[in-house]
Design a protein around this motif. Sequence first.
Motif, PDB file in Angstrom:
ATOM      1  N   ALA A 130       0.840  -1.215   0.000  1.00 24.01           N
ATOM      2  CA  ALA A 130       0.000   0.000   0.000  1.00 24.01           C
ATOM      3  C   ALA A 130       0.864   1.250   0.000  1.00 24.01           C
ATOM      4  N   GLY A 131       1.944   1.234   0.787  1.00 16.86           N
ATOM      5  CA  GLY A 131       2.846   2.375   0.819  1.00 16.86           C
ATOM      6  C   GLY A 131       3.533   2.604  -0.511  1.00 16.86           C
ATOM      7  N   CYS A 132       3.893   1.519  -1.197  1.00 15.07           N
ATOM      8  CA  CYS A 132       4.503   1.640  -2.532  1.00 15.07           C
ATOM      9  C   CYS A 132       3.553   2.332  -3.505  1.00 15.07           C
ATOM     10  N   VAL A 133       2.293   1.934  -3.474  1.00 17.45           N
ATOM     11  CA  VAL A 133       1.311   2.535  -4.383  1.00 17.45           C
ATOM     12  C   VAL A 133       1.134   4.015  -4.076  1.00 17.45           C
ATOM     13  N   VAL A 134       1.054   4.359  -2.795  1.00 19.22           N
ATOM     14  CA  VAL A 134       0.900   5.769  -2.404  1.00 19.22           C
ATOM     15  C   VAL A 134       2.113   6.584  -2.858  1.00 19.22           C
TER      16      VAL A 134
ATOM     17  N   THR B 205      12.569   1.645  -3.613  1.00 12.45           N
ATOM     18  CA  THR B 205      12.995   2.074  -2.278  1.00 12.45           C
ATOM     19  C   THR B 205      11.994   1.662  -1.211  1.00 12.45           C
ATOM     20  N   LEU B 206      10.734   1.961  -1.452  1.00 11.12           N
ATOM     21  CA  LEU B 206       9.707   1.623  -0.466  1.00 11.12           C
ATOM     22  C   LEU B 206       9.565   0.113  -0.304  1.00 11.12           C
ATOM     23  N   GLY B 207       9.605  -0.609  -1.411  1.00 11.67           N
ATOM     24  CA  GLY B 207       9.481  -2.054  -1.329  1.00 11.67           C
ATOM     25  C   GLY B 207      10.628  -2.678  -0.547  1.00 11.67           C
ATOM     26  N   GLY B 208      11.855  -2.238  -0.828  1.00 16.34           N
ATOM     27  CA  GLY B 208      13.012  -2.793  -0.132  1.00 16.34           C
ATOM     28  C   GLY B 208      13.026  -2.432   1.343  1.00 16.34           C
ATOM     29  N   ALA B 209      12.784  -1.152   1.644  1.00 16.83           N
ATOM     30  CA  ALA B 209      12.799  -0.717   3.043  1.00 16.83           C
ATOM     31  C   ALA B 209      11.656  -1.354   3.830  1.00 16.83           C
ATOM     32  N   GLY B 210      10.489  -1.440   3.210  1.00 19.98           N
ATOM     33  CA  GLY B 210       9.354  -2.047   3.890  1.00 19.98           C
ATOM     34  C   GLY B 210       9.557  -3.525   4.152  1.00 19.98           C
TER      35      GLY B 210
ATOM     36  N   VAL C  54       2.814   5.207   5.457  1.00 19.98           N
ATOM     37  CA  VAL C  54       1.698   4.262   5.407  1.00 19.98           C
ATOM     38  C   VAL C  54       2.008   3.018   6.217  1.00 19.98           C
ATOM     39  N   PHE C  55       3.265   2.534   6.146  1.00 17.02           N
ATOM     40  CA  PHE C  55       3.537   1.233   6.754  1.00 17.02           C
ATOM     41  C   PHE C  55       4.420   1.254   8.000  1.00 17.02           C
ATOM     42  N   LEU C  56       5.280   2.254   8.185  1.00 13.00           N
ATOM     43  CA  LEU C  56       6.202   2.214   9.316  1.00 13.00           C
ATOM     44  C   LEU C  56       5.468   2.173  10.657  1.00 13.00           C
ATOM     45  N   GLY C  57       4.546   3.098  10.868  1.00 12.92           N
ATOM     46  CA  GLY C  57       3.815   3.137  12.127  1.00 12.92           C
ATOM     47  C   GLY C  57       2.932   1.917  12.327  1.00 12.92           C
ATOM     48  N   ALA C  58       2.263   1.501  11.261  1.00 14.08           N
ATOM     49  CA  ALA C  58       1.360   0.349  11.368  1.00 14.08           C
ATOM     50  C   ALA C  58       2.124  -0.922  11.717  1.00 14.08           C
TER      51      ALA C  58
ATOM     52  N   ARG D  58      -7.402   7.238  -0.413  1.00 13.94           N
ATOM     53  CA  ARG D  58      -7.987   6.415   0.642  1.00 13.94           C
ATOM     54  C   ARG D  58      -7.164   6.435   1.927  1.00 13.94           C
ATOM     55  N   LEU D  59      -5.852   6.623   1.813  1.00 13.86           N
ATOM     56  CA  LEU D  59      -4.961   6.475   2.964  1.00 13.86           C
ATOM     57  C   LEU D  59      -4.361   7.797   3.436  1.00 13.86           C
ATOM     58  N   ASP D  60      -4.831   8.911   2.884  1.00 12.62           N
ATOM     59  CA  ASP D  60      -4.247  10.209   3.225  1.00 12.62           C
ATOM     60  C   ASP D  60      -4.341  10.521   4.715  1.00 12.62           C
ATOM     61  N   GLY D  61      -5.476  10.205   5.322  1.00 11.48           N
ATOM     62  CA  GLY D  61      -5.629  10.437   6.752  1.00 11.48           C
ATOM     63  C   GLY D  61      -4.975   9.358   7.590  1.00 11.48           C
TER      64      GLY D  61
END
Length: 285
Positions: A45-49, A74-79, A128-132, A254-257
Amino acid sequence: MTGPAAQRRPSELALRTVSGVILALAAIGIAWLGGPAFGLFWTLAGCVVGVEWAWLATPDPAARRRAARVVAVTLGGAGALFTLGRTLGLDVGVTVPLAMLLTGAVVAAAIARPATIAGFGVLYGAAVFLGAILLRSDPADGLLAILWLFAVVWGADVAAYAVGRTVGGPKLAPALSPKKTWSGAIGGAVAGPALGVGVAAWWGVESLWPLAVVGFAVAVATEVGDLFESGAKRRFGAKDSGQIIPGHGGAMDRLDGFLVAATLAAIIGLSRGGLDAAAQGLMRW
């Protein structure tokens, strides 16, 4: 009102509702499953955002494609690294994923010049993903924290929309989003924490008043994230960030908030519980 325009509105609302319910059920199911599946789901989801941001921010087609690829990799590897470290106990730490994100943001910004703001897509997507992932990886209260977060964010989002449409009144920030109202913002800031408290009480949490206060802050963060994304789309001259979600637009829409709310919730939990007990730090007062 009659005619095609009137006929489209109910169908669009129905499509939006069905899509929202399906996404909510999928998110709850993945949260219940936890582990690597949860981390990889939110990393995707973070990659798409992040890619949507880079795509909107970069006018030149060739630079846009290059920047989007850097953001996605970058997002895919770090995530993936962060997920493996938090869910499988591998000795990855957080330094390497964070370094990857910062490096990727700089590279994407350089590639997209003069639209260097495209590099922000890496940080925006990572939120999108770090906190979750950090919250869900807490073995004691990870699932509770995520369900509470969903309740606050979704409650604030739905109530803001419903109250704003029903009550109307003065506009909240017409320069950023011409449709949002103060009545909707207040409704969301009340409903989100209330629903979060309900989830916590159902789970058996005893100290609820602090969660109501934290829930209020997270609900406001949800609305701030929504306004920020609306302002960014106006800046980029786009109505939606994409068309990936029927009735909603793009993943950013959808994920802005959620991404702002999840980040704030994780910071609060981290400050009180540390890396291994962030969910407890958030939920137990």
